[in-house]
Motif scaffolding. Structure first.
Motif, PDB file in Angstrom:
ATOM      1  N   ARG A  15     -11.595  11.022 -42.925  1.00 28.91           N
ATOM      2  CA  ARG A  15     -10.370  10.813 -42.142  1.00 28.91           C
ATOM      3  C   ARG A  15      -9.212  10.466 -43.063  1.00 28.91           C
ATOM      4  NH1 ARG A  15     -13.810   7.544 -38.862  1.00 28.91           N
ATOM      5  NH2 ARG A  15     -14.610   8.677 -37.053  1.00 28.91           N
ATOM      6  N   GLY A  16      -9.445   9.645 -44.100  1.00 26.78           N
ATOM      7  CA  GLY A  16      -8.380   9.255 -45.051  1.00 26.78           C
ATOM      8  C   GLY A  16      -7.847  10.463 -45.799  1.00 26.78           C
TER       9      GLY A  16
ATOM     10  N   LEU B 200      -2.273  15.566 -44.257  1.00 25.65           N
ATOM     11  CA  LEU B 200      -1.284  15.699 -43.192  1.00 25.65           C
ATOM     12  C   LEU B 200       0.048  15.080 -43.601  1.00 25.65           C
ATOM     13  CD1 LEU B 200      -3.456  14.978 -40.005  1.00 25.65           C
ATOM     14  CD2 LEU B 200      -2.442  17.167 -40.700  1.00 25.65           C
ATOM     15  N   MET B 201      -0.017  13.925 -44.242  1.00 27.84           N
ATOM     16  CA  MET B 201       1.212  13.253 -44.684  1.00 27.84           C
ATOM     17  C   MET B 201       1.942  14.098 -45.725  1.00 27.84           C
ATOM     18  SD  MET B 201      -0.012   9.294 -44.946  1.00 27.84           S
ATOM     19  CE  MET B 201       1.553   8.797 -45.620  1.00 27.84           C
ATOM     20  N   THR B 202       1.147  14.694 -46.628  1.00 31.06           N
ATOM     21  CA  THR B 202       1.763  15.551 -47.657  1.00 31.06           C
ATOM     22  C   THR B 202       2.431  16.763 -47.026  1.00 31.06           C
ATOM     23  OG1 THR B 202       0.081  14.851 -49.262  1.00 31.06           O
ATOM     24  CG2 THR B 202       1.336  16.866 -49.756  1.00 31.06           C
ATOM     25  N   VAL B 203       1.717  17.373 -46.055  1.00 29.07           N
ATOM     26  CA  VAL B 203       2.271  18.536 -45.367  1.00 29.07           C
ATOM     27  C   VAL B 203       3.533  18.160 -44.610  1.00 29.07           C
ATOM     28  CG1 VAL B 203       1.864  20.219 -43.527  1.00 29.07           C
ATOM     29  CG2 VAL B 203       0.065  19.740 -45.196  1.00 29.07           C
ATOM     30  N   CYS B 204       3.457  17.005 -43.936  1.00 35.14           N
ATOM     31  CA  CYS B 204       4.637  16.552 -43.180  1.00 35.14           C
ATOM     32  C   CYS B 204       5.806  16.279 -44.115  1.00 35.14           C
ATOM     33  CB  CYS B 204       4.295  15.298 -42.385  1.00 35.14           C
ATOM     34  SG  CYS B 204       3.179  15.591 -40.993  1.00 35.14           S
ATOM     35  N   LEU B 205       5.486  15.624 -45.246  1.00 31.72           N
ATOM     36  CA  LEU B 205       6.555  15.336 -46.209  1.00 31.72           C
ATOM     37  C   LEU B 205       7.154  16.634 -46.763  1.00 31.72           C
ATOM     38  CD1 LEU B 205       8.082  13.209 -47.773  1.00 31.72           C
ATOM     39  CD2 LEU B 205       6.299  13.271 -49.523  1.00 31.72           C
ATOM     40  N   GLY B 206       6.283  17.615 -47.026  1.00 30.82           N
ATOM     41  CA  GLY B 206       6.763  18.920 -47.499  1.00 30.82           C
ATOM     42  C   GLY B 206       7.658  19.595 -46.466  1.00 30.82           C
ATOM     43  N   LEU B 207       7.193  19.538 -45.196  1.00 29.65           N
ATOM     44  CA  LEU B 207       7.996  20.125 -44.124  1.00 29.65           C
ATOM     45  C   LEU B 207       9.346  19.433 -43.992  1.00 29.65           C
ATOM     46  CD1 LEU B 207       5.262  20.698 -41.367  1.00 29.65           C
ATOM     47  CD2 LEU B 207       6.467  22.444 -42.697  1.00 29.65           C
ATOM     48  N   MET B 208       9.311  18.095 -44.123  1.00 27.04           N
ATOM     49  CA  MET B 208      10.570  17.345 -44.044  1.00 27.04           C
ATOM     50  C   MET B 208      11.504  17.741 -45.186  1.00 27.04           C
ATOM     51  SD  MET B 208       9.212  13.558 -42.943  1.00 27.04           S
ATOM     52  CE  MET B 208      10.839  12.851 -43.059  1.00 27.04           C
ATOM     53  N   CYS B 209      10.918  17.920 -46.374  1.00 29.35           N
ATOM     54  CA  CYS B 209      11.751  18.355 -47.504  1.00 29.35           C
ATOM     55  C   CYS B 209      12.336  19.731 -47.267  1.00 29.35           C
ATOM     56  CB  CYS B 209      10.914  18.348 -48.794  1.00 29.35           C
ATOM     57  SG  CYS B 209      10.463  16.680 -49.365  1.00 29.35           S
ATOM     58  N   VAL B 210      11.506  20.623 -46.728  1.00 30.40           N
ATOM     59  CA  VAL B 210      11.983  21.973 -46.437  1.00 30.40           C
ATOM     60  C   VAL B 210      13.096  21.925 -45.396  1.00 30.40           C
ATOM     61  CG1 VAL B 210      11.370  24.210 -45.449  1.00 30.40           C
ATOM     62  CG2 VAL B 210       9.841  23.115 -47.109  1.00 30.40           C
ATOM     63  N   LEU B 211      12.837  21.133 -44.327  1.00 29.15           N
ATOM     64  CA  LEU B 211      13.861  21.000 -43.286  1.00 29.15           C
ATOM     65  C   LEU B 211      15.146  20.398 -43.832  1.00 29.15           C
ATOM     66  CD1 LEU B 211      11.681  19.781 -40.259  1.00 29.15           C
ATOM     67  CD2 LEU B 211      12.740  22.028 -40.570  1.00 29.15           C
ATOM     68  N   LEU B 212      14.973  19.378 -44.701  1.00 27.16           N
ATOM     69  CA  LEU B 212      16.154  18.755 -45.303  1.00 27.16           C
ATOM     70  C   LEU B 212      16.916  19.759 -46.175  1.00 27.16           C
ATOM     71  CD1 LEU B 212      17.823  16.222 -45.766  1.00 27.16           C
ATOM     72  CD2 LEU B 212      16.306  15.639 -47.678  1.00 27.16           C
ATOM     73  N   LEU B 213      16.166  20.560 -46.951  1.00 34.28           N
ATOM     74  CA  LEU B 213      16.800  21.578 -47.782  1.00 34.28           C
ATOM     75  C   LEU B 213      17.525  22.617 -46.927  1.00 34.28           C
ATOM     76  CD1 LEU B 213      17.249  22.764 -50.601  1.00 34.28           C
ATOM     77  CD2 LEU B 213      15.067  23.981 -50.352  1.00 34.28           C
ATOM     78  N   VAL B 214      16.846  23.012 -45.833  1.00 34.45           N
ATOM     79  CA  VAL B 214      17.469  23.969 -44.924  1.00 34.45           C
ATOM     80  C   VAL B 214      18.731  23.366 -44.320  1.00 34.45           C
ATOM     81  CG1 VAL B 214      17.208  25.207 -42.728  1.00 34.45           C
ATOM     82  CG2 VAL B 214      15.334  25.205 -44.412  1.00 34.45           C
ATOM     83  N   PHE B 215      18.663  22.085 -43.918  1.00 33.02           N
ATOM     84  CA  PHE B 215      19.813  21.411 -43.336  1.00 33.02           C
ATOM     85  C   PHE B 215      20.969  21.328 -44.334  1.00 33.02           C
ATOM     86  CE2 PHE B 215      22.215  17.500 -42.700  1.00 33.02           C
ATOM     87  CZ  PHE B 215      22.716  17.716 -41.422  1.00 33.02           C
ATOM     88  N   ILE B 216      20.618  20.963 -45.576  1.00 37.60           N
ATOM     89  CA  ILE B 216      21.665  20.858 -46.611  1.00 37.60           C
ATOM     90  C   ILE B 216      22.299  22.226 -46.858  1.00 37.60           C
ATOM     91  CG2 ILE B 216      22.068  20.414 -49.060  1.00 37.60           C
ATOM     92  CD1 ILE B 216      19.941  18.202 -48.877  1.00 37.60           C
TER      93      ILE B 216
END
Length: 251
Positions: A37-38, A44-60
């Motif tokens: 589970r860990g 999942l956290m890494t994927v989410c963080l990657g997605l957030m970075c991608v979204l942030l890059l797209v937003f910028i």
């Protein structure tokens, strides 16, 4: 101890051993499940963080693109406003130029009309001057003094001759504008006492001063002057042709 009790003890021991083993195995399985589970959470956290970075890059990227487009739109709007202002200014200038053109056209028409009027007036004045010259002649008064013969030659070199005065009107006219004594085109050089004009016409009417002509003191006074200081109808005097006087030419 009975066999039954021994059996019961053995059986209980087996149960405890089995239970203990199961419990230990279950604990190990739970540890393995916890580890799995860990790992999943980390992924999942890494994927989410990657997605957030991608979204942030797209937003910028979108923000920069939108900002640039806004800048371009503002620049285009300013350019359009300046272009419209230029067009309006050119339209105003065109209107002013057309107004000025109409004014110039009107002025040109007015000047053309005045030109025609002046040309007509000049033609009329020329005709009047021609008639006046034909009637009275065109006169030239010298600014220097010469003998009668030299004076006459001066006039002839310029297509004229010394003035002929054969009417009272002309006599008065010549006497009115000369300021001092001048030679006129009358003499008796060829025949003494026979006065003739330079065109060989005889003298019919004279405007002599009192006692003239007289060949004063017996000298040959064969040429005639006009003296405006005397009576306009009595101001001729005969003099020696070698005397120097100003003169009047007639064209």
């Amino acid at each position: 101890m009975d066999l039954e009790d021994i059996y019961q003890n053995v059986e209980n021991k087996d149960i405890k051993d089995t239970t203990g083993a199961r419990t230990q195995n279950h604990s190990q399985d739970e540890g393995k499940d916890g580890k799995c589970r860990g790992s999943r959470c980390l992924v999942l956290m890494t994927v989410c963080l990657g997605l957030m970075c991608v979204l942030l890059l797209v937003f910028i990227t979108l923000y920069i693109t939108i900002t640039a487009e806004r800048g371009l739109l503002k620049s285009y709007k300013n350019t359009v406003e300046e272009f419209n202002h230029t067009i309006n200014s050119l339209q105003d200038n065109y209107t002013d130029l057309m107004t000025e053109k109409d004014q110039l056209k009107n002025n040109f028409s007015s000047l053309s009309q005045k030109k025609l009027e002046l040309e007509t007036r000049v033609t009329s004045l020329r005709e009047e001057l021609t008639r006046e010259v034909s009637k009275r002649g065109f006169f030239f008064i010298s600014s220097e003094s010469m003998s009668w013969s030299e004076s006459r030659q001066f006039c002839r070199d310029r297509g004229a001759d010394l003035v002929i005065i054969n009417t009272e009107e002309k006599q008065r006219h010549i006497s009115s504008f000369v300021k001092e004594s001048v030679w006129i085109g009358l003499s008796d050089i060829e025949i003494e006492g026979n006065m003739k004009w330079v065109d060989n016409s005889p003298l019919n009417q004279g405007f002599w001063s009192s006692g003239e002509p007289n060949s004063f003191h017996g000298t040959n006074e064969d040429c005639v002057e006009l003296n405006p200081a005397r009576d306009p109808l009595k101001n001729w005097n005969d003099l020696s042709c070698s005397d120097t006087k100003k003169w009047v030419c007639e064209i």
